[in-house]
Write a protein that holds these residues in place. Sequence first.
Motif, PDB file in Angstrom:
ATOM      1  N   MET A  14       0.823  -1.205   0.000  1.00 15.82           N
ATOM      2  CA  MET A  14       0.000   0.000   0.000  1.00 15.82           C
ATOM      3  C   MET A  14       0.860   1.259   0.000  1.00 15.82           C
ATOM      4  SD  MET A  14      -2.954   1.347  -0.116  1.00 15.82           S
ATOM      5  CE  MET A  14      -3.938  -0.135   0.026  1.00 15.82           C
ATOM      6  N   GLN A  15       2.048   1.192   0.611  1.00 14.27           N
ATOM      7  CA  GLN A  15       2.893   2.383   0.687  1.00 14.27           C
ATOM      8  C   GLN A  15       3.250   2.937  -0.677  1.00 14.27           C
ATOM      9  OE1 GLN A  15       3.171  -0.179   2.690  1.00 14.27           O
ATOM     10  NE2 GLN A  15       3.945   0.356   4.705  1.00 14.27           N
ATOM     11  N   ASN A  16       3.355   2.063  -1.682  1.00 12.24           N
ATOM     12  CA  ASN A  16       3.727   2.555  -2.996  1.00 12.24           C
ATOM     13  C   ASN A  16       2.592   3.318  -3.668  1.00 12.24           C
ATOM     14  OD1 ASN A  16       2.033   0.458  -3.624  1.00 12.24           O
ATOM     15  ND2 ASN A  16       3.440  -0.617  -4.965  1.00 12.24           N
ATOM     16  N   LYS A  17       1.438   3.369  -3.043  1.00 12.62           N
ATOM     17  CA  LYS A  17       0.323   4.164  -3.561  1.00 12.62           C
ATOM     18  C   LYS A  17       0.184   5.484  -2.816  1.00 12.62           C
ATOM     19  CE  LYS A  17      -2.709   0.733  -5.653  1.00 12.62           C
ATOM     20  NZ  LYS A  17      -4.121   0.305  -5.796  1.00 12.62           N
ATOM     21  N   VAL A  18       1.061   5.754  -1.869  1.00 18.38           N
ATOM     22  CA  VAL A  18       0.980   6.968  -1.060  1.00 18.38           C
ATOM     23  C   VAL A  18       2.185   7.852  -1.341  1.00 18.38           C
ATOM     24  CG1 VAL A  18       0.938   7.899   1.275  1.00 18.38           C
ATOM     25  CG2 VAL A  18      -0.300   5.791   0.768  1.00 18.38           C
ATOM     26  N   VAL A  73      -7.116   5.609   3.184  1.00 15.41           N
ATOM     27  CA  VAL A  73      -6.106   5.117   2.238  1.00 15.41           C
ATOM     28  C   VAL A  73      -6.295   3.633   1.984  1.00 15.41           C
ATOM     29  CG1 VAL A  73      -3.641   4.712   1.913  1.00 15.41           C
ATOM     30  CG2 VAL A  73      -4.433   6.904   2.813  1.00 15.41           C
ATOM     31  N   PHE A  74      -6.521   2.866   3.048  1.00  9.15           N
ATOM     32  CA  PHE A  74      -6.649   1.412   2.905  1.00  9.15           C
ATOM     33  C   PHE A  74      -8.034   1.007   2.410  1.00  9.15           C
ATOM     34  CE2 PHE A  74      -2.769   1.639   5.219  1.00  9.15           C
ATOM     35  CZ  PHE A  74      -2.102   0.461   4.946  1.00  9.15           C
ATOM     36  N   ASP A  75      -9.045   1.751   2.821  1.00 10.39           N
ATOM     37  CA  ASP A  75     -10.401   1.413   2.380  1.00 10.39           C
ATOM     38  C   ASP A  75     -10.590   1.680   0.895  1.00 10.39           C
ATOM     39  OD1 ASP A  75     -11.013   0.673   4.944  1.00 10.39           O
ATOM     40  OD2 ASP A  75     -12.104   2.515   5.440  1.00 10.39           O
ATOM     41  N   ARG A  82       1.610   3.565   8.984  1.00  8.07           N
ATOM     42  CA  ARG A  82       2.386   2.385   9.372  1.00  8.07           C
ATOM     43  C   ARG A  82       1.577   1.463  10.280  1.00  8.07           C
ATOM     44  NH1 ARG A  82       5.860  -1.513   8.178  1.00  8.07           N
ATOM     45  NH2 ARG A  82       7.101  -2.196   9.956  1.00  8.07           N
ATOM     46  N   MET A  83       0.893   2.054  11.255  1.00  6.78           N
ATOM     47  CA  MET A  83       0.087   1.251  12.164  1.00  6.78           C
ATOM     48  C   MET A  83      -1.042   0.540  11.418  1.00  6.78           C
ATOM     49  SD  MET A  83       1.535   1.355  15.041  1.00  6.78           S
ATOM     50  CE  MET A  83       0.284   0.582  16.065  1.00  6.78           C
ATOM     51  N   LYS A  84      -1.625   1.219  10.461  1.00  4.36           N
ATOM     52  CA  LYS A  84      -2.682   0.595   9.665  1.00  4.36           C
ATOM     53  C   LYS A  84      -2.103  -0.530   8.817  1.00  4.36           C
ATOM     54  CE  LYS A  84      -6.982   0.456   8.207  1.00  4.36           C
ATOM     55  NZ  LYS A  84      -8.127   0.191   9.096  1.00  4.36           N
ATOM     56  N   THR A  85      -0.900  -0.327   8.295  1.00  2.00           N
ATOM     57  CA  THR A  85      -0.225  -1.374   7.516  1.00  2.00           C
ATOM     58  C   THR A  85      -0.019  -2.627   8.355  1.00  2.00           C
ATOM     59  OG1 THR A  85       0.935   0.258   6.159  1.00  2.00           O
ATOM     60  CG2 THR A  85       1.859  -1.954   6.215  1.00  2.00           C
ATOM     61  N   LEU A  86       0.474  -2.443   9.575  1.00  2.00           N
ATOM     62  CA  LEU A  86       0.717  -3.581  10.461  1.00  2.00           C
ATOM     63  C   LEU A  86      -0.592  -4.286  10.819  1.00  2.00           C
ATOM     64  CD1 LEU A  86       3.388  -2.024  12.846  1.00  2.00           C
ATOM     65  CD2 LEU A  86       3.769  -3.645  10.972  1.00  2.00           C
ATOM     66  N   LEU A  87      -1.638  -3.501  11.020  1.00  6.14           N
ATOM     67  CA  LEU A  87      -2.933  -4.071  11.369  1.00  6.14           C
ATOM     68  C   LEU A  87      -3.502  -4.893  10.216  1.00  6.14           C
ATOM     69  CD1 LEU A  87      -5.230  -4.101  13.525  1.00  6.14           C
ATOM     70  CD2 LEU A  87      -6.198  -2.122  12.330  1.00  6.14           C
ATOM     71  N   MET A  88      -3.208  -4.460   8.978  1.00  7.22           N
ATOM     72  CA  MET A  88      -3.799  -5.084   7.805  1.00  7.22           C
ATOM     73  C   MET A  88      -2.886  -6.105   7.132  1.00  7.22           C
ATOM     74  SD  MET A  88      -6.803  -3.629   7.505  1.00  7.22           S
ATOM     75  CE  MET A  88      -7.272  -3.929   5.795  1.00  7.22           C
ATOM     76  N   LYS A  89      -1.717  -6.371   7.690  1.00  7.27           N
ATOM     77  CA  LYS A  89      -0.726  -7.178   6.978  1.00  7.27           C
ATOM     78  C   LYS A  89      -1.197  -8.603   6.684  1.00  7.27           C
ATOM     79  CE  LYS A  89       1.897  -8.692  11.060  1.00  7.27           C
ATOM     80  NZ  LYS A  89       3.227  -8.726  11.687  1.00  7.27           N
ATOM     81  N   ASP A  90      -2.106  -9.126   7.497  1.00  6.31           N
ATOM     82  CA  ASP A  90      -2.618 -10.478   7.248  1.00  6.31           C
ATOM     83  C   ASP A  90      -3.983 -10.465   6.558  1.00  6.31           C
ATOM     84  OD1 ASP A  90      -0.399 -11.672   8.463  1.00  6.31           O
ATOM     85  OD2 ASP A  90      -1.278 -11.402  10.456  1.00  6.31           O
ATOM     86  N   THR A  91      -4.393  -9.261   6.147  1.00  6.31           N
ATOM     87  CA  THR A  91      -5.687  -9.130   5.475  1.00  6.31           C
ATOM     88  C   THR A  91      -5.470  -8.884   3.992  1.00  6.31           C
ATOM     89  OG1 THR A  91      -6.638  -8.143   7.475  1.00  6.31           O
ATOM     90  CG2 THR A  91      -7.855  -7.833   5.413  1.00  6.31           C
ATOM     91  N   PRO A  92      -6.056  -9.685   3.122  1.00  4.95           N
ATOM     92  CA  PRO A  92      -5.877  -9.464   1.687  1.00  4.95           C
ATOM     93  C   PRO A  92      -6.346  -8.070   1.280  1.00  4.95           C
ATOM     94  CG  PRO A  92      -6.943 -11.577   2.103  1.00  4.95           C
ATOM     95  CD  PRO A  92      -6.915 -10.842   3.414  1.00  4.95           C
ATOM     96  N   VAL A  93      -5.536  -7.393   0.463  1.00  2.00           N
ATOM     97  CA  VAL A  93      -5.887  -6.057  -0.002  1.00  2.00           C
ATOM     98  C   VAL A  93      -6.701  -6.171  -1.283  1.00  2.00           C
ATOM     99  CG1 VAL A  93      -4.991  -3.842  -0.823  1.00  2.00           C
ATOM    100  CG2 VAL A  93      -3.825  -5.056   1.036  1.00  2.00           C
TER     101      VAL A  93
END
Length: 240
Positions: free
Chosen positions: A1-5, A100-102, A155-166
């Motif tokens: 996701m970071q490469n989209k920000v 960003v993630f939604d 970053r915190m959202k990334t860690l929270l979502m790391k096991d969730t398919p994007v």
Amino acid sequence: MQNKVRIVLVNTSHPGNIGGAARAMKNMGLADLYLVAPKQYPSDEAVSRASGATDILDNAVVVDTLEEALADCQLVIGTSARERNIPWPLVDPRQAADLVFDEGLVTAFVFGREDRGLTNEELQRCNYHVHIPSVETFSSLNLGAAVQVIAYELRMKTLLMKDTPVVASKWDVPAANVEQIDYLLEHLEKVLVQTEFLDPDMPMQVMTRFRRLFQRSRLDQQELGMLRGMLTSMEKKMKS
């Protein structure tokens, strides 16, 4: 996701703040830095303050205007510490990270000048404004610190979502980007003047409100094409 920000810094006065922002980005896994007409750059002071994040400085994209920095972005979030004449969708940093993630869109976070932030016109180019809720008696944040807060929440959202398919996209057609919305607004304004709905000598805030409407609506590229086609058909009818 970071490469989209991407982080966009507008008219930064002090090169050290650019370095501080780069360091904050690298701490939290971000890499895409855009600089809009920086007062002094490149700079040894920026390199010094980056403290090892020189790869971000080396790859930073320097442009003359905010329009260039945002052209291909689909979601724009601007930092703001003040109320505006026309209310705009407002979020805090955590809510901004959720967006960003939604949304899963190419997103820019825009930071203004150290002394006065972003202008009203620049903020109107944003889908959302993000406000960092510092205490009212000492609300001013250093630019690097402001970038750090946003980057930390991402970053915190990334860690929270790391096991969730994007999910790549929630829609069947890609979202319109900033440049496409700008063209739509230019086309709309031209037609509104031709039909005398809009007085170019007394425009009031009509186009600003249309911008807010379209940005809030999150048009996709097909919907935008339909609107452009409708405007073109109106122009043809007026000429016949």
